[in-house]
Design a protein around this motif. Sequence first.
Motif, PDB file in Angstrom:
ATOM      1  N   GLN A  15     -10.704   2.626   6.384  1.00  0.00           N
ATOM      2  CA  GLN A  15     -10.217   3.310   5.188  1.00  0.00           C
ATOM      3  C   GLN A  15      -8.814   3.884   5.336  1.00  0.00           C
ATOM      4  O   GLN A  15      -8.192   4.265   4.342  1.00  0.00           O
ATOM      5  CB  GLN A  15     -11.177   4.426   4.800  1.00  0.00           C
ATOM      6  CG  GLN A  15     -12.534   3.897   4.382  1.00  0.00           C
ATOM      7  CD  GLN A  15     -13.448   5.019   3.944  1.00  0.00           C
ATOM      8  OE1 GLN A  15     -13.016   6.006   3.342  1.00  0.00           O
ATOM      9  NE2 GLN A  15     -14.719   4.895   4.247  1.00  0.00           N
TER      10      GLN A  15
ATOM     11  N   LYS B 215      -4.123   6.345   3.412  1.00  0.00           N
ATOM     12  CA  LYS B 215      -5.385   5.861   2.834  1.00  0.00           C
ATOM     13  C   LYS B 215      -5.157   4.433   2.336  1.00  0.00           C
ATOM     14  O   LYS B 215      -4.168   4.150   1.683  1.00  0.00           O
ATOM     15  CB  LYS B 215      -5.837   6.763   1.701  1.00  0.00           C
ATOM     16  CG  LYS B 215      -7.232   6.447   1.208  1.00  0.00           C
ATOM     17  CD  LYS B 215      -7.895   7.694   0.660  1.00  0.00           C
ATOM     18  CE  LYS B 215      -9.302   7.447   0.213  1.00  0.00           C
ATOM     19  NZ  LYS B 215     -10.248   7.166   1.253  1.00  0.00           N
TER      20      LYS B 215
ATOM     21  N   LEU C 298       0.797  -1.218   0.000  1.00  0.00           N
ATOM     22  CA  LEU C 298       0.000   0.000   0.000  1.00  0.00           C
ATOM     23  C   LEU C 298       0.835   1.275   0.000  1.00  0.00           C
ATOM     24  O   LEU C 298       0.308   2.357  -0.264  1.00  0.00           O
ATOM     25  CB  LEU C 298      -0.954   0.003   1.188  1.00  0.00           C
ATOM     26  CG  LEU C 298      -2.024  -1.084   1.143  1.00  0.00           C
ATOM     27  CD1 LEU C 298      -2.782  -1.149   2.448  1.00  0.00           C
ATOM     28  CD2 LEU C 298      -2.975  -0.863  -0.019  1.00  0.00           C
TER      29      LEU C 298
ATOM     30  N   ASP D 187      -6.598   2.639   0.080  1.00  0.00           N
ATOM     31  CA  ASP D 187      -7.241   2.356  -1.202  1.00  0.00           C
ATOM     32  C   ASP D 187      -6.233   2.020  -2.302  1.00  0.00           C
ATOM     33  O   ASP D 187      -6.600   1.854  -3.460  1.00  0.00           O
ATOM     34  CB  ASP D 187      -8.106   3.536  -1.637  1.00  0.00           C
ATOM     35  CG  ASP D 187      -7.292   4.811  -1.883  1.00  0.00           C
ATOM     36  OD1 ASP D 187      -6.055   4.804  -1.682  1.00  0.00           O
ATOM     37  OD2 ASP D 187      -7.901   5.818  -2.285  1.00  0.00           O
ATOM     38  N   GLY D 188      -4.941   1.931  -1.919  1.00  0.00           N
ATOM     39  CA  GLY D 188      -3.908   1.629  -2.898  1.00  0.00           C
ATOM     40  C   GLY D 188      -3.320   2.853  -3.577  1.00  0.00           C
ATOM     41  O   GLY D 188      -2.388   2.746  -4.362  1.00  0.00           O
ATOM     42  N   SER D 189      -3.841   4.048  -3.268  1.00  0.00           N
ATOM     43  CA  SER D 189      -3.352   5.279  -3.899  1.00  0.00           C
ATOM     44  C   SER D 189      -2.003   5.733  -3.342  1.00  0.00           C
ATOM     45  O   SER D 189      -1.304   6.516  -3.981  1.00  0.00           O
ATOM     46  CB  SER D 189      -4.367   6.412  -3.708  1.00  0.00           C
ATOM     47  OG  SER D 189      -4.447   6.791  -2.338  1.00  0.00           O
TER      48      SER D 189
END
Length: 114
Positions: free
Chosen positions: A29, A52, A11, A54-56
């Motif tokens: 999240q 975060k 991540l 979300d993989g961003s």
Amino acid sequence: MDLATGKVTNLTNSPGEYDEPEGIFPDGQFTLVECDKQNRKGPGYVDLWKLKLDGSGAYERLTYFTDYPGYKASNPVVSDDGKFIAFQMAKSREAAGVGHGIFVFDIEKAKVLH
């Protein structure tokens, strides 16, 4: 790591940085991370960041203890409601786990200050 599938996802994708997750926010999240992203000096020179999940790879810096030579922030935990973080201050050269005091970080108030 997805426990059901065994799939591992990176991540942070941050080679050359020290980043150690310390707690997951109740909404799932975000995670708290001890990280040296601001200086790349290793685990003795970390501040707390919110990552975060979300993989961003999107980070938000929460503390600035390493802006003062010889200090770091470490060992954070998130409150059950996700509104506060408790953590400790330590000196850069001290062993992991050593700390001086317990600090309470109010996430909502910090947003107003930035």
